[in-house]
Design a protein around this motif. Structure first.
Motif, short mmCIF file in Angstrom:
data_model
loop_
_atom_site.label_atom_id
_atom_site.label_comp_id
_atom_site.label_asym_id
_atom_site.label_seq_id
_atom_site.Cartn_x
_atom_site.Cartn_y
_atom_site.Cartn_z
N SER A 372 36.34 26.39 1.08
CA SER A 372 35.33 26.35 1.72
C SER A 372 35.41 27.10 2.86
CB SER A 372 35.12 24.87 2.27
OG SER A 372 36.30 24.46 3.08
N TYR A 373 34.15 27.59 3.57
CA TYR A 373 34.24 28.42 4.72
C TYR A 373 33.31 28.09 5.61
CZ TYR A 373 30.22 31.19 2.77
OH TYR A 373 29.01 31.61 2.33
N LYS A 374 33.22 28.51 6.83
CA LYS A 374 32.18 28.04 7.97
C LYS A 374 31.45 29.47 8.08
CE LYS A 374 34.95 24.78 10.49
NZ LYS A 374 35.51 24.32 11.80
N LYS A 375 31.85 30.46 8.31
CA LYS A 375 31.20 31.64 8.34
C LYS A 375 31.69 32.67 7.40
CE LYS A 375 30.47 31.24 13.28
NZ LYS A 375 30.49 31.72 14.81
N VAL A 376 30.77 33.51 6.91
CA VAL A 376 31.02 34.39 5.81
C VAL A 376 32.32 35.36 6.21
CG1 VAL A 376 29.50 36.43 6.30
CG2 VAL A 376 30.05 36.03 3.91
N GLU A 377 32.67 35.63 7.60
CA GLU A 377 33.52 36.48 7.94
C GLU A 377 35.01 35.72 7.69
OE1 GLU A 377 30.78 35.62 9.81
OE2 GLU A 377 30.02 37.59 10.49
N GLU A 378 34.90 34.67 7.70
CA GLU A 378 36.37 34.00 7.17
C GLU A 378 36.76 34.35 5.70
OE1 GLU A 378 36.25 29.67 7.67
OE2 GLU A 378 34.78 29.81 9.45
N ALA A 379 35.65 34.49 4.89
CA ALA A 379 35.72 34.70 3.61
C ALA A 379 36.39 36.13 3.49
CB ALA A 379 34.70 34.48 2.61
N LEU A 380 35.72 37.23 4.12
CA LEU A 380 36.10 38.44 4.13
C LEU A 380 37.48 38.72 4.73
CD1 LEU A 380 32.66 40.08 5.46
CD2 LEU A 380 33.28 39.69 3.20
N ASP A 381 37.71 38.20 5.58
CA ASP A 381 39.04 38.14 6.36
C ASP A 381 40.20 37.78 5.27
OD1 ASP A 381 38.21 39.26 8.84
OD2 ASP A 381 38.17 37.14 9.77
N TYR A 382 39.97 36.65 4.43
CA TYR A 382 40.80 36.14 3.68
C TYR A 382 40.96 36.98 2.63
CZ TYR A 382 43.13 33.16 0.47
OH TYR A 382 44.04 32.91 -0.69
#
Length: 487
Positions: A372-382
């Protein structure tokens, strides 16, 4: 007896390598004596492969099903037969255009004086192809499109995990080609190692990253250029704006095809934290629609062997022990503890942690971590904090968000609003980046990968052009130099 018919069991590495080298030398000698093949000859090579696939389609489906324990005949016809004929026909239709010399510009003012420059695409000679077990026919025949179009001869080492398919290909190629045109070398790891060490003119390896280290090291002994088609953990990002039913259906279709044994299979999915349960619900619906039953369903593929079956179960056991929520998608609630194959139901692992094996290794099976993610930036950083994947998939109707994902991530290729499909576009190069691969092929890019781009310069006839930069240097030379050496 051809090398493909020899039994290497018990043979030492030197004799194995010598037998393979003998075939390679014959192919190289034929290439040199016959010269670059005409477009007509190349089309004939392509036509013979197309005919092999068409004429042996049923035998191919049966052999692959035998090797897997169970695999859908229709899936094999789709991915391994039709999926190979397309690239071969594409190459046949375009190779005459690809073969034409490519004009290039010459430095000013040489062009005005009659100098010319061009690139001529020349066959490399002999291409080595090491093909994997997951799509054993497609990943043997599809590379032939570029290799034959470029005018090369080919030596093939198929996987020992699909022995029935490998032996069928030995027979097929022997019927259609002389061994100086195409040779198939079968055998286990010792044969694969000896094959990798041969002085090919180019080597294509499709398989695991862990094996690619050994292949590249072996090829380096002879400075053989390599194309490595590997894999990795291909991520999916589902936007908060994406229709969840459509996204989940496409993700699960990609994950369950070949039971997830695809280098481009979705490896893990990022879902907005308030939509995780919605994704799981839609995933369950999608699987139930495609596979109302699984255990004896002819459309649902088995895991290739016991070793990989055990490996996948070890991922689930490890995730359970470390606290992950496991959702098995089993529409008919079947008991898989007793079965004639190695089938595993599609299984979702919810919010796994990075210390779990399932998040460390390429899965290559029907298991799907959902994060799960809150903001798409979290997914990109991962994604950016991990090795660059072979594929990346983004579901969103928002073109600005698509652009952000494309710009801020690096992967071998991308499919937007679906999964895997970029590999089926013959006019797009297919390949990885970093740990997911090196080089690319398909279409014109395959033709170029298996060709030598030879630069050819034709000097202008004007005598003063060459004399200008020869001693003794005088005022004219100094004036020319001054005109060029400036900001």
């Amino acid at each position: 007896m051809s090398v493909a018919e020899q039994n290497f069991e018990g043979a030492d590495s030197a004799s194995i390598a010598a037998s393979i080298r003998e075939v390679l030398e014959r192919q190289k000698a034929a290439h040199l004596s016959e010269g670059p093949p005409s477009a007509r000859r190349r089309k004939d090579w392509l036509d013979r492969s197309i005919a092999l696939l068409v004429d042996n389609q049923q035998e191919i489906a049966e052999a692959i099903a035998s090797d897997f324990g169970h695999r859908s005949h229709e899936q094999t016809l789709l991915t391994d037969v039709m999926g190979s004929i397309g690239p071969l026909k594409h190459a046949k239709a375009h190779l005459e255009t690809w073969m034409k010399p490519e004009k290039r510009k010459v430095q000013f003012p040489l062009g005005l004086l009659g100098a010319k420059a061009r690139i001529e695409y020349q066959p490399l000679g002999v291409i080595g192809i090491i093909s994997p077990w997951n799509f054993p026919v497609n990943l043997t025949f599809a590379p032939l499109a570029g290799a034959f179009a470029a005018g090369n001869r080919v030596m093939i080492k198929p996987s020992e995990f699909t022995p029935a398919t490998s032996e069928l290909m030995v027979r097929m190629f022997k019927e259609a080609y002389d061994e100086t045109e195409v040779a198939v070398i079968t055998g286990g790891p010792a044969v694969g190692e000896a094959f990798s060490r041969q002085p090919f003119d180019h080597l294509l390896f499709t398989g695991a990253t862990s094996i690619a280290y050994h292949v590249m090291r072996a090829a380096a002994e002879n400075l053989v250029p390599v194309t490595l088609e590997l894999g990795g953990k291909s991520p999916v990002i589902i936007s908060d704006k994406a229709p969840m039913e459509d996204a989940a259906a496409k993700v699960m279709a990609g994950k369950t095809m070949n039971a997830g044994q695809i280098c481009l299979a979705p490896d893990y999915v990022f879902v907005p934290e308030n939509k995780v349960d919605a994704f799981i619900g839609q995933a369950e619906k999608a699987v139930a629609k495609m596979y109302p039953t699984l255990k004896d369903n002819p459309d649902y593929t088995s895991v290739i062997n016991q070793r990989h079956f055990d490996r996948l179960h070890s991922y689930l056991d490890d995730a359970k022990e470390k606290g992950a929520r496991i959702v098995e998608i089993n529409p008919a609630k079947e008991d898989f503890s007793q079965q004639p194959y190695h089938k595993i139901p599609p299984t979702i692992v919810v919010n796994p942690t990075d210390d779990m094996k399932i998040m460390q290794d390429e899965i290559f099976g029907p298991l799907l971590p959902v994060k799960s993610y809150k903001k798409v930036e979290e997914a990109l950083d991962y994604i950016n904090a991990h090795p660059r994947p072979l594929g990346l998939y983004h579901f969103s109707p928002d073109e600005n968000e698509q652009r952000e994902v494309l710009t801020r991530t690096t992967s071998g290729g991308v499919t937007l609003n679906d999964v895997i499909m970029h590999v089926a576009q013959e006019d797009l190069p297919f390949g990885g980046v970093g740990p997911s691969g090196m080089g690319s092929y398909h279409g014109v890019d395959g033709f170029k990968a298996f060709s030598h781009a030879k630069s050819v310069y034709t000097q202008a006839k004007a005598k003063f052009v060459t004399e200008l930069f020869r001693p003794p240097f005088g005022a004219k030379t100094r004036k020319t130099l001054a005109s060029q050496i400036k900001k």
